[in-house]
Structures are given as C-alpha cells and as structure tokens.
Design a protein around this motif. Structure first.
Motif, PDB file in Angstrom:
ATOM      1  N   ARG A  57      27.860  14.299  39.922  1.00  0.00           N
ATOM      2  CA  ARG A  57      26.860  14.819  38.985  1.00  0.00           C
ATOM      3  C   ARG A  57      27.490  15.765  37.970  1.00  0.00           C
ATOM      4  N   ALA A  58      28.418  16.615  38.437  1.00  0.00           N
ATOM      5  CA  ALA A  58      29.089  17.527  37.508  1.00  0.00           C
ATOM      6  C   ALA A  58      29.941  16.759  36.506  1.00  0.00           C
ATOM      7  N   MET A  59      30.631  15.715  36.975  1.00  0.00           N
ATOM      8  CA  MET A  59      31.452  14.925  36.066  1.00  0.00           C
ATOM      9  C   MET A  59      30.593  14.175  35.055  1.00  0.00           C
ATOM     10  N   LYS A  60      29.441  13.699  35.503  1.00  0.00           N
ATOM     11  CA  LYS A  60      28.551  13.001  34.572  1.00  0.00           C
ATOM     12  C   LYS A  60      28.071  13.949  33.476  1.00  0.00           C
ATOM     13  N   ARG A  61      27.710  15.172  33.875  1.00  0.00           N
ATOM     14  CA  ARG A  61      27.251  16.147  32.875  1.00  0.00           C
ATOM     15  C   ARG A  61      28.368  16.504  31.906  1.00  0.00           C
ATOM     16  N   LEU A  62      29.588  16.671  32.450  1.00  0.00           N
ATOM     17  CA  LEU A  62      30.711  16.993  31.586  1.00  0.00           C
ATOM     18  C   LEU A  62      31.004  15.855  30.623  1.00  0.00           C
ATOM     19  N   MET A  63      30.986  14.623  31.131  1.00  0.00           N
ATOM     20  CA  MET A  63      31.250  13.482  30.262  1.00  0.00           C
ATOM     21  C   MET A  63      30.183  13.336  29.187  1.00  0.00           C
ATOM     22  N   VAL A  97      35.344   4.972  24.580  1.00  0.00           N
ATOM     23  CA  VAL A  97      34.634   5.147  25.852  1.00  0.00           C
ATOM     24  C   VAL A  97      33.678   3.979  26.095  1.00  0.00           C
ATOM     25  N   ASP A  98      32.926   3.606  25.062  1.00  0.00           N
ATOM     26  CA  ASP A  98      31.981   2.489  25.203  1.00  0.00           C
ATOM     27  C   ASP A  98      32.708   1.185  25.539  1.00  0.00           C
ATOM     28  N   THR A  99      33.844   0.966  24.894  1.00  0.00           N
ATOM     29  CA  THR A  99      34.620  -0.240  25.166  1.00  0.00           C
ATOM     30  C   THR A  99      35.145  -0.249  26.593  1.00  0.00           C
ATOM     31  N   ALA A 100      35.648   0.902  27.045  1.00  0.00           N
ATOM     32  CA  ALA A 100      36.194   0.996  28.402  1.00  0.00           C
ATOM     33  C   ALA A 100      35.116   0.717  29.449  1.00  0.00           C
ATOM     34  N   ILE A 101      33.949   1.310  29.274  1.00  0.00           N
ATOM     35  CA  ILE A 101      32.873   1.123  30.253  1.00  0.00           C
ATOM     36  C   ILE A 101      32.345  -0.301  30.207  1.00  0.00           C
ATOM     37  N   SER A 102      32.201  -0.853  29.009  1.00  0.00           N
ATOM     38  CA  SER A 102      31.690  -2.210  28.884  1.00  0.00           C
ATOM     39  C   SER A 102      32.644  -3.235  29.500  1.00  0.00           C
ATOM     40  N   ARG A 103      33.930  -3.126  29.187  1.00  0.00           N
ATOM     41  CA  ARG A 103      34.887  -4.100  29.704  1.00  0.00           C
ATOM     42  C   ARG A 103      35.125  -3.940  31.203  1.00  0.00           C
ATOM     43  N   SER A 104      34.836  -2.757  31.734  1.00  0.00           N
ATOM     44  CA  SER A 104      35.051  -2.509  33.155  1.00  0.00           C
ATOM     45  C   SER A 104      33.854  -2.875  34.012  1.00  0.00           C
ATOM     46  N   PHE A 135      26.128   0.138  39.909  1.00  0.00           N
ATOM     47  CA  PHE A 135      27.451   0.756  39.999  1.00  0.00           C
ATOM     48  C   PHE A 135      27.539   2.009  39.137  1.00  0.00           C
ATOM     49  N   LEU A 136      26.965   1.964  37.934  1.00  0.00           N
ATOM     50  CA  LEU A 136      27.054   3.111  37.037  1.00  0.00           C
ATOM     51  C   LEU A 136      26.225   4.295  37.526  1.00  0.00           C
ATOM     52  N   ARG A 137      25.197   4.023  38.315  1.00  0.00           N
ATOM     53  CA  ARG A 137      24.388   5.127  38.829  1.00  0.00           C
ATOM     54  C   ARG A 137      25.133   5.960  39.872  1.00  0.00           C
ATOM     55  N   LYS A 138      26.115   5.383  40.520  1.00  0.00           N
ATOM     56  CA  LYS A 138      26.802   6.108  41.586  1.00  0.00           C
ATOM     57  C   LYS A 138      28.284   6.348  41.299  1.00  0.00           C
ATOM     58  N   THR A 139      28.735   6.021  40.104  1.00  0.00           N
ATOM     59  CA  THR A 139      30.148   6.170  39.769  1.00  0.00           C
ATOM     60  C   THR A 139      30.290   6.967  38.476  1.00  0.00           C
ATOM     61  N   SER A 140      31.211   7.884  38.482  1.00  0.00           N
ATOM     62  CA  SER A 140      31.470   8.696  37.303  1.00  0.00           C
ATOM     63  C   SER A 140      32.070   7.850  36.186  1.00  0.00           C
ATOM     64  N   ARG A 141      31.546   8.012  34.996  1.00  0.00           N
ATOM     65  CA  ARG A 141      32.111   7.305  33.845  1.00  0.00           C
ATOM     66  C   ARG A 141      33.517   7.784  33.526  1.00  0.00           C
ATOM     67  N   ALA A 142      33.794   9.039  33.877  1.00  0.00           N
ATOM     68  CA  ALA A 142      35.150   9.547  33.669  1.00  0.00           C
ATOM     69  C   ALA A 142      36.157   8.760  34.507  1.00  0.00           C
ATOM     70  N   LYS A 143      35.774   8.434  35.725  1.00  0.00           N
ATOM     71  CA  LYS A 143      36.655   7.653  36.604  1.00  0.00           C
ATOM     72  C   LYS A 143      36.879   6.254  36.043  1.00  0.00           C
ATOM     73  N   LYS A 201      40.563   4.792  34.778  1.00  0.00           N
ATOM     74  CA  LYS A 201      41.192   3.579  35.298  1.00  0.00           C
ATOM     75  C   LYS A 201      41.493   2.587  34.176  1.00  0.00           C
ATOM     76  N   TYR A 202      40.543   2.456  33.261  1.00  0.00           N
ATOM     77  CA  TYR A 202      40.746   1.519  32.147  1.00  0.00           C
ATOM     78  C   TYR A 202      41.951   1.941  31.302  1.00  0.00           C
ATOM     79  N   LEU A 203      41.994   3.216  30.922  1.00  0.00           N
ATOM     80  CA  LEU A 203      43.089   3.688  30.078  1.00  0.00           C
ATOM     81  C   LEU A 203      44.425   3.609  30.803  1.00  0.00           C
TER      82      LEU A 203
END
Length: 535
Positions: A147-153, A168-175, A190-198, A202-204
């Motif tokens: 939750r903290a990572m989601k708020r920070l992101m 960021v949008d490209t990384a999340i979409s392609r992943s 998956f996105l509800r329980k996984t940090s977008r930062a993570k 991984k993508y980068l």
C-alpha cells in the motif's frame, strides 16, 4: 513507597481504597491514568490537587515537574527509561534544570472508576512497563508495504514528466496485458495485489539488460523464414506448466522448421520422445557443436537472457511471451497464440482458441511398454496423491463406493490408479477396500509420466485434481473430469479441446462432494457413448 503513604497523601474525596497493592478512584470515570513516580519521592507530600492543577502550579507544589503526570493525558516512560515521543524535550529540560535523572523514575499504572475492576500492581515501588506491541504478521507487513509503495508510485506518477508516464504505462501494459484476443487472463486481479513499482522494476531490469548486451537490435519481428531453431525454455520447473507453455509447438508440425529444445534437467524426459523437437538438451556442453539460424525464447526471464547473451549473443532471436509477467492466464491458449504470431501462421483469434490443447507425444516403445498394465475391459483412470494439500483430493474412496453401486451401463467396472510416490498411501487405502463390482488396479509409482499418459489415453475417462498428470492426460483424446480448488479457475486451465468438465471448489479441492464428481462422470460417459473424441 508504601500504600499507607499514598493513602495519606491523596485527598479523601478522591480515594476510595488503597490496599493490597492497588489504587482505585470512584469519581474519575473508568479511565486509566499513569503516574510516573520516583521511589519514595512523594512520601509525605501534599497531593490534594494533583488532578486539577496545571503543570507549572504542580511544579511549585512538588518541586519536580517531571515526577508527576497530571490530567487525562498519560506520558509513559518507554522501555529504555526515556520519555516517549513528544515529551522527551520538555522533560529533558526539566531534568537538566532540577538535576535529577529520569532513569530513577518508575511507572505505576493506576486504574480509576467504580466500574473497572482494580488492577493489581506488583509492588507500588516496582517499575511497571507497558506490554510491548504485538508484532505484525508477514501478511500485514506485506500489505502495508504494498500500500505504501502504491501511494508513492501514484504520487511520483502524477508529478512525473510525460515521457516517464509513457514509460511506466508501457512497462505495466507489456507486463500484464496479453495482446492476443481470446486468451483469457486476469491482469486486474494481479494489479490489485502487486506493486506497480515492482512490475516496472522487473521490466526495466530485463529491457536494459538486453539493451546493454546489444540484443534489442537482433530481435526478429517474425521467424517465418528461419529453418533451424533452438527453443530455450527455462520457465517453471513443474510438468503441468511446461506442458501448457510449450503446447503451441503443435502448430509447427509438418511446417519444415527444424527445432531443438534446451530446457531444465528435470523436464528433459518429458519431451525427449517428442515428434516435433528433433533433439532435447539440458546440458550446455551438448550444444557446443550445434549450429542454428536463430534462437526462440519462451519469455524474457533472467536465466534465458543470460543464456542468450553469454552463449548465443550474435544470433538473432524471437520471443513468444515477451515481458509478460505475473497475471494468471490460460497458458495453453497463450502458447498457441504466441506461436501463431511469431511464425505468421495466419490463424485467426477464434481458430487459435478452438484448436488450443496441451501437446505431448511418446514413441512406439513407450506405447508398447504399458500393455501389461492394461485391464482386459473398459476402465477409469484416476490420478491420486498430490504435492499441494489444497489440490489433493482425498474422497476417492467415497466416490468409488458410488461407482460400485451405480447401475449405469456406461460405467466401467475396472479402475486403474495412476500417480507418483506421493499417492502411494491413498492407493494402498483404496486397494484395501472391498467392492462388490469394481476391480481396482494400482500403477502408482510404477510408471513414468509418459507411460501414465499412455494409460490415460487408453482409458474411457480420466479423473484427477489440478496438477501435472491432469495436464498430461489432457494431451490425449480421452475425456476427463477435472477438480480445482478456489485458487485455480477452470477457464484458465482448460480449453475446449481438453473435453473436460471442470468442477471448482469454494475452498480446497477436497471440499468437492463425491456426488458432484459422480454426476460429472455420468455426463461424460453419456457423451462418450454418442460421439468419438478426437485428439
């Protein structure tokens, strides 16, 4: 400090009882107040208005501000003998001015109120420290971190330049999004329980690793003209996932493409008899003299990228699943759709969905080796045992009782038990049961996985819970009844070509009733009596 000293010091209207090591007050509600006392400091001191005077007046009365905490706000001393946050500066100044060490101060918890039972204090002069907070569980810590990572992101994303937002949008979409229509997957779950930062990290990591080694310029838009390929699969180690992830190669049969497979050692025997892979390798030494036109990677995971950049850094390559990572999906359909796209085979999305099916093959020797185990009549094949407790069905005995009592003429009267060593206990239990009509035979722990596949291929019906043997059985034309826990949606594990009825539990797979399984068995046998299933 004795109880009598406190009793004499506090005013009569405020004190109802001082005895046996506790202090109670009947006109101050049911709150707890905390007094920070120095041992014997207040003996003989007039404390008649301790609960009403402000801090400075109390200082003039007692001569020490830091020794008593008046009013309804508790100022406890922490476990290191220091004031808690918010009072440390105030008390430090007073302590320095008075020349008294706070380490000599001790806490006494005093319960007030006639409705609250008095709390016994173990010696009025003894230090009383509050109980340490209960440590948060791992699940709670993970949830708070996510939750903290989601708020920070979200905060960084809102303030980021447009170019960063596009990255960021490209990384999340392609992943998390599969670009092929008809391939079932669950990105939102998956996105509800996984940090977008993570996900972005991984993508980068993968993208920059390929770029750093000069691989991005070698990527092929399609591999339709390639004649000799090395397929690298270093994904999941279990048989079920490997069977589904590599099932798309069925579309390359009779296309003239020569394909070798390099995979993990434990998967070598699963594909060594394949009729599409010409050679199967699990040791890099065996590839030293081989020559290929291109490399086909199943996905961009770190082991595959390291193999490509270290041993085949000059060869062009294509990748099936690209950067896709995380969301649950129908792996069989995804594999077929990706192979169709990379090799430009021309199947429509609807055709890909309709022909998707797990694929395995065995040679003639393996097919002949199971003949001694085959019953002399129609039989049911049941996969018993399992690695995961929530995916292990334990009610086979009750189900066999129902089958034994069945009057359905389509119902086979012989049962063959299949599975690995983890099903030996269940097989022994079933063999010890007595049935009036059924004949039980166990092949548990006696056959290889490909031999078990051949047994399933000869059965009238296959029964099994979600696992490797179930996916292997789905590569045959035999219809099946598949059992799933609440964690595995059947639509992400089955395809139309599997000819399977999936039953999902509301909890562990063991919660599925034998009556529900029996109903599905009767349905499948009735269908089989009216038509022939095709591989």
């Amino acid at each position: 400090m004795t109880a009598a000293a406190i009793d004499n010091a506090l005013p009569a209207p405020c004190i109802s009882k001082v005895a046996d090591g506790y202090v109670s007050r009947n006109n101050a509600g049911s709150r707890f107040r905390e007094l920070t006392l120095r041992e014997d400091f207040f003996a003989g001191v007039d404390m008649s208005d301790e609960f009403s005077r402000p801090l400075r007046q109390l200082a003039r009365v007692t001569g020490y501000v830091g020794a008593i905490v008046p009013g309804s706000r508790p100022y406890p001393i922490n476990k290191r003998g220091r004031p808690c946050r918010g009072q440390s500066c105030r008390l430090r100044r007073v302590d320095a001015r008075m020349g008294i060490s706070l380490k000599a101060c001790k806490s006494v918890l005093v319960p007030y109120g006639p409705h609250a039972p008095p709390r016994r204090v173990a010696g009025l002069g003894a230090p009383q420290r509050p109980a340490p907070p209960r440590p948060a569980s791992r699940e709670t810590r993970n949830f708070l971190t996510i939750r903290a990572m989601k708020r920070l992101m979200c905060a960084l994303y809102r303030s980021a330049p447009a170019a960063v937002k596009r990255t960021v949008d490209t990384a999340i979409s392609r992943s998390t999004r599969i670009p092929f229509a008809g391939v079932a997957h669950e990105p939102d779950v998956f996105l509800r329980k996984t940090s977008r930062a993570k996900i972005v990290k991984k993508y980068l990591h993968k993208h920059l690793l390929l770029k750093w080694h000069g691989q991005t310029r070698l990527q092929l838009s399609n591999a339709s003209g390639v004649k000799r390929l090395l397929w690298i699969y270093t994904g999941k180690r279990n048989f079920g996932d490997a069977t589904m992830d590599l099932s798309g190669r069925a579309l390359l049969k009779d296309t003239g493409v020569e394909i070798d497979l390099f995979t993990l050692p434990n998967l070598h025997k699963l594909f060594e008899e394949d009729n599409i892979f010409q050679n199967v390798f699990s040791d890099l030494k065996d590839l030293s003299e081989r020559r290929y036109d291109a490399i086909l990677m199943s996905e961009y995971n770190l082991p595959s990228i390291k193999l490509k950049t270290k041993y085949f850094n000059k060869l062009p390559y294509a990748c099936l699943f690209q950067y896709f990572y995380g969301p649950d999906r129908n792996q069989t359909t995804f594999s077929h759709a990706a192979v169709n796209h990379v090799f430009s085979l021309g199947y429509s999305d609807a055709e890909v969905v309709s022909i998707s099916k797990p694929y395995l093959a065995a040679n003639a020797h393996t097919q002949d080796s199971v003949r001694p185990f085959l019953p002399d009549d129609r039989f049911l094949a049941i996969a018993v045992g399992g690695i995961d407790a929530n995916r292990t069905y334990r009610q086979w005995g009750a189900l066999l009782e129902l089958i034994d009592r069945s009057d359905d003429q389509n119902m086979p009267k012989q049962v063959v038990l299949l599975g690995s060593d983890n099903g030996l206990a269940m097989a022994e239990e079933l063999l010890n049961r007595t049935f009036s009509k059924l004949k039980i035979t166990s092949c548990v722990g006696k056959l290889t996985l490909l031999q078990s596949r051949e047994m399933a291929a000869k059965a009238s019906l296959f029964l099994g819970a979600d696992g490797g043997l179930m996916h292997v059985a789905h590569s045959t034309p035999t219809p099946s009844v598949s059992l799933f826990s609440d964690c595995e949606p059947p639509y992400l594990r089955l395809t139309g070509k599997c000819h399977s009825i999936g039953i999902q539990s509301h909890g562990d797979v063991d919660e599925i009733t034998p009556a529900d399984v029996m109903s599905a068995i009767e349905t499948q046998l009735a269908r089989a009596a009216n038509r022939t299933f095709a591989a």
